[in-house]
Structure formats: C-alpha cells, structure tokens
Design a protein around this motif. Structure first.
Motif, PDB file in Angstrom:
ATOM      1  N   LEU A   1       0.853  -1.186   0.000  1.00 50.99           N
ATOM      2  CA  LEU A   1       0.000   0.000   0.000  1.00 50.99           C
ATOM      3  C   LEU A   1       0.893   1.241   0.000  1.00 50.99           C
ATOM      4  N   GLU A   2       0.665   2.123  -0.946  1.00 52.66           N
ATOM      5  CA  GLU A   2       1.492   3.324  -1.066  1.00 52.66           C
ATOM      6  C   GLU A   2       0.661   4.563  -0.797  1.00 52.66           C
ATOM      7  N   ARG A   3       1.211   5.429   0.036  1.00 59.16           N
ATOM      8  CA  ARG A   3       0.542   6.669   0.424  1.00 59.16           C
ATOM      9  C   ARG A   3       0.944   7.782  -0.531  1.00 59.16           C
ATOM     10  N   SER A   4      -0.018   8.570  -0.958  1.00 56.36           N
ATOM     11  CA  SER A   4       0.274   9.638  -1.918  1.00 56.36           C
ATOM     12  C   SER A   4       1.004  10.809  -1.263  1.00 56.36           C
ATOM     13  N   ASN A   5       0.800  11.011   0.021  1.00 54.86           N
ATOM     14  CA  ASN A   5       1.429  12.104   0.751  1.00 54.86           C
ATOM     15  C   ASN A   5       2.546  11.527   1.613  1.00 54.86           C
ATOM     16  N   THR A   6       3.761  11.968   1.424  1.00 50.22           N
ATOM     17  CA  THR A   6       4.900  11.414   2.157  1.00 50.22           C
ATOM     18  C   THR A   6       5.297  12.250   3.371  1.00 50.22           C
ATOM     19  N   ALA A   7       4.505  13.256   3.712  1.00 45.72           N
ATOM     20  CA  ALA A   7       4.836  14.115   4.853  1.00 45.72           C
ATOM     21  C   ALA A   7       4.760  13.326   6.160  1.00 45.72           C
ATOM     22  N   ASP A   8       5.630  13.702   7.104  1.00 46.20           N
ATOM     23  CA  ASP A   8       5.601  13.068   8.418  1.00 46.20           C
ATOM     24  C   ASP A   8       4.298  13.389   9.132  1.00 46.20           C
ATOM     25  N   LEU A   9       3.898  12.492  10.037  1.00 50.65           N
ATOM     26  CA  LEU A   9       2.652  12.660  10.773  1.00 50.65           C
ATOM     27  C   LEU A   9       2.926  12.824  12.258  1.00 50.65           C
ATOM     28  N   LEU A  10       2.063  13.581  12.925  1.00 49.17           N
ATOM     29  CA  LEU A  10       2.068  13.592  14.377  1.00 49.17           C
ATOM     30  C   LEU A  10       1.432  12.301  14.875  1.00 49.17           C
ATOM     31  N   SER A  11       1.898  11.805  16.010  1.00 45.48           N
ATOM     32  CA  SER A  11       1.264  10.623  16.593  1.00 45.48           C
ATOM     33  C   SER A  11      -0.194  10.931  16.918  1.00 45.48           C
ATOM     34  N   MET A  12      -1.035   9.897  16.756  1.00 40.56           N
ATOM     35  CA  MET A  12      -2.468  10.068  17.015  1.00 40.56           C
ATOM     36  C   MET A  12      -2.996   8.851  17.736  1.00 40.56           C
ATOM     37  N   ALA A  13      -4.187   9.006  18.301  1.00 38.87           N
ATOM     38  CA  ALA A  13      -4.789   7.908  19.050  1.00 38.87           C
ATOM     39  C   ALA A  13      -5.016   6.702  18.149  1.00 38.87           C
ATOM     40  N   ALA A  14      -4.804   5.510  18.726  1.00 42.89           N
ATOM     41  CA  ALA A  14      -5.052   4.255  18.027  1.00 42.89           C
ATOM     42  C   ALA A  14      -5.828   3.341  18.967  1.00 42.89           C
ATOM     43  N   ALA A  15      -6.536   2.369  18.392  1.00 43.32           N
ATOM     44  CA  ALA A  15      -7.387   1.489  19.185  1.00 43.32           C
ATOM     45  C   ALA A  15      -7.537   0.158  18.467  1.00 43.32           C
ATOM     46  N   PRO A  16      -8.023  -0.878  19.160  1.00 39.27           N
ATOM     47  CA  PRO A  16      -8.300  -2.131  18.473  1.00 39.27           C
ATOM     48  C   PRO A  16      -9.197  -1.898  17.255  1.00 39.27           C
ATOM     49  N   GLY A  17      -8.788  -2.422  16.116  1.00 41.31           N
ATOM     50  CA  GLY A  17      -9.515  -2.220  14.865  1.00 41.31           C
ATOM     51  C   GLY A  17      -8.853  -1.226  13.944  1.00 41.31           C
ATOM     52  N   THR A  18      -7.977  -0.366  14.464  1.00 41.62           N
ATOM     53  CA  THR A  18      -7.257   0.575  13.607  1.00 41.62           C
ATOM     54  C   THR A  18      -6.314  -0.179  12.673  1.00 41.62           C
ATOM     55  N   ILE A  19      -6.349   0.158  11.386  1.00 47.12           N
ATOM     56  CA  ILE A  19      -5.439  -0.455  10.416  1.00 47.12           C
ATOM     57  C   ILE A  19      -4.380   0.579  10.054  1.00 47.12           C
ATOM     58  N   GLN A  20      -3.158   0.317  10.500  1.00 50.36           N
ATOM     59  CA  GLN A  20      -2.036   1.192  10.215  1.00 50.36           C
ATOM     60  C   GLN A  20      -1.251   0.669   9.015  1.00 50.36           C
ATOM     61  N   VAL A  21      -0.492   1.579   8.382  1.00 44.31           N
ATOM     62  CA  VAL A  21       0.366   1.184   7.269  1.00 44.31           C
ATOM     63  C   VAL A  21       1.798   1.613   7.592  1.00 44.31           C
ATOM     64  N   PRO A  22       2.636   0.668   8.024  1.00 40.28           N
ATOM     65  CA  PRO A  22       4.055   0.975   8.293  1.00 40.28           C
ATOM     66  C   PRO A  22       4.796   1.306   6.998  1.00 40.28           C
ATOM     67  N   PRO A  23       6.051   1.723   7.092  1.00 40.97           N
ATOM     68  CA  PRO A  23       6.805   2.107   5.890  1.00 40.97           C
ATOM     69  C   PRO A  23       6.926   1.008   4.829  1.00 40.97           C
ATOM     70  N   ASP A  24       6.842  -0.269   5.221  1.00 40.36           N
ATOM     71  CA  ASP A  24       6.958  -1.328   4.211  1.00 40.36           C
ATOM     72  C   ASP A  24       5.685  -1.526   3.399  1.00 40.36           C
ATOM     73  N   GLY A  25       4.618  -0.780   3.733  1.00 48.97           N
ATOM     74  CA  GLY A  25       3.387  -0.850   2.957  1.00 48.97           C
ATOM     75  C   GLY A  25       2.509  -2.038   3.262  1.00 48.97           C
TER      76      GLY A  25
END
Length: 318
Positions: A218-242
């Motif tokens: 999975l590739e993100r169109s915006n490569t800007a860094d993000l501030l940390s945000m709340a996460a919870a069970p069910g959240t689908i994150q995308v690490p740098p490896d996609g």
C-alpha cells in the motif's frame, strides 16, 4: 473450587472484556481478542459478561476440576469437545482442548468465573506490561486457579444441558477467507481504494497486539511526516513497508503510522479468529450502517440471554 492446569496449551491467559476508560492514561484495553465469543461463553454458563475466562491460541489447555463444573467453549472448535453450548464436567474430570480444528482464539468460561485479583478494574492479562490475570503472565503447567461461586441452576436444566446448542445464525461470519467491513481512517484518502481492491494473508508474526497482513504494498500519496495520534483495536495502520497492520486487543494507545481504515466493532471477532495463512478482504461501510449492525448484534445477544434464562432455569447475571 479450583482448577489445575495439567497442560497449559499455547498462550493461555486469563481474560475478561478489558480495561475500558484508561487509554488516556496509556493503558491498553487488553481483554479478549474475540469479545463476542467471551460474552457468549459467559452467558452459556450463567456468568456476568464481566467474568474472566481462559483464552488460548490454536492449542488449548488440559484442565482438571476439583468439583463439578459448568463450562462452555466458544471461539474455536476442538476435537472431542462440543463448542457453543454448556457442558457439565464431573469433579476430578479433565477437559482436554489440545487440538483446535477451526478458529484461532478459544474461550473456556467456567460458572463462577476465574477469580484472579482485579488490577485497574479488570482481571485481564496484559502480557507486555506483566500485570493482571494470573501473575501477569501466560499460564504454565501446574498452575492452580481459583473459581468463584456459581449461580444456582435448576437440576432439571442441568440434566438436559448436553442436548442443545445456540443457533449458529447469531455467530459472526467466521471464515478462513473473511471479508471485514471498515470505516475510513485519518489518512484513508491518501491510499485511494487500494485497501479494498486486494486480498491480504495473515502473517505468522501476528499476536495479541496486531495482525500483520501480507499482500501488495500500500502506497501513500502524501509522504509528509505525521504527528502521533490515538489508536485502538480495529485501527489499520500502514508501516513504511506498505504491509498493513490491524491493531487488536493489546494495541498501543497512540501511534505515528498512517491510518488507512478502522474495522467496525461487529467484525473484530472475525478478524480475531483468522489463523496465520488465512486471508482477508476489506470492504467500506458508512457510519450509519456500522451503528445499525452494532445495534442488531446487541439485540441478538439480548435475545440469546433471555432464551438461556428459560433454558437454564435461572437468569444469567447481567
């Protein structure tokens, strides 16, 4: 009453519905990976939904009871032991759940509940923090755990308790080729519709913190860094490896990876029962539909509890 762990199985822990309301203090929810299965197991033996039970992964424990026990197995199917129904185990008898043939996370509820101490209002085990449950760890061979006092059940109900099980239509859509519904994540638009176009395979490195999913990057169109945000069970994150990571019961409370989607609550049990090598596809739904599905699930559970009250001859505790 007590139960003795003859063989501990794989990652067998004490779990309840978790530590709600403490995420702002950095305390993960923990609790059951499949909360639906735990709720039904407790209902089947007349416990409160808040009672603690045993959770195991792929390989269940062998347990001996010092007195007659009323138990229920849910979440998985094991050779030689009926699932999704109450079972009466005589004093001194052993329950062996060693071979699971379907599902990933099994739950064994015992009438009266597993009476380990409360830690931060919960009996659930948080393995990474080393607290809760039984000495903050997974069970080991030889452990002896206390069982609380069970609600009385009429003898005539116990006599016929082996002759029925719950209607399977109430169960989530458990499958080794699952479809799981989601709501948009904070960065969902930055991945287009790629999440919904592909099938992902559950990786062996998955654990109670999250399911690692393997598939096209999975590739993100915006490569800007993000501030940390709340996460919870069910959240689908995308690490740098996609490769997406679906957070589960022991998920951290905050994270800096992009969030592509959030699994709706009624489908978290489906995700929890996927084994390594199983596959999953994701589908988008609206917030209104997610609410409707959640209300329908709660209605079905309430109807089941009322039916059990008639079947067991006593009202299960709320």
């Amino acid at each position: 009453m007590e139960m003795r762990i003859i063989r501990a199985g794989q990652l067998t822990t004490v779990q309840d519905l978790g530590r709600c309301g403490l995420r702002a203090a950095g305390v993960p929810l923990s609790g059951a990976m499949d909360p639906f299965a735990l709720r039904i197991a407790n209902a089947l033996v007349g416990n409160s939904e808040l009672a603690a039970a045993l959770e195991f992964t792929l390989v269940g424990p062998e347990i001996e009871f010092t007195a007659e026990a009323r138990v229920a197995l849910t979440g998985v199917e094991c050779d030689g032991f009926a699932a999704w129904k109450p079972v009466v185990v005589p004093a001194g008898a052993r329950v062996n759940l060693s071979r699971c043939v379907r599902g990933c996370h099994g739950y064994l509820a015992i009438a009266g509940g597993v009476e380990v101490p409360l830690v931060l209002r919960s009996r659930s085990t948080y393995l990474r923090g080393g607290f809760g449950g039984w000495q903050g760890r997974a069970l080991r061979d030889g452990d002896v755990l206390p069982i609380g006092a069970a609600a009385a059940i009429e003898g005539t109900a116990l006599a016929g308790v082996t002759g029925w099980r719950i209607d399977p239509r109430i169960l989530p859509a458990y499958s080794a080729k699952a479809t799981v519904r989601t709501l948009p994540g904070a960065q969902g638009e930055e991945f287009g519709g790629a999440l919904f176009e592909r099938e992902f395979t559950v990786a062996p490195q998955s654990d109670r913190m999250g399911l690692r999913l393997l598939g096209p990057k999975l590739e993100r169109s915006n490569t800007a860094d993000l501030l940390s945000m709340a996460a919870a069970p069910g959240t689908i994150q995308v690490p740098p490896d996609g490769q997406p990571l679906a957070l589960m019961a022991d998920a951290q409370t905050i994270g800096g990876y992009p969030q592509v989607a959030h699994v709706i609550s009624v489908d978290l049990p489906v995700l929890a029962q996927l084994r390594p090598g199983d596959t999953v596809r994701f589908a988008p739904v609206t917030l209104a539909e997610a609410h409707r599905l959640a209300q329908a699930r709660e209605h079905a559970v309430a109807m089941l509890r009322e039916g059990l009250a008639e079947k067991l001859g006593a009202h299960p505790q709320p």
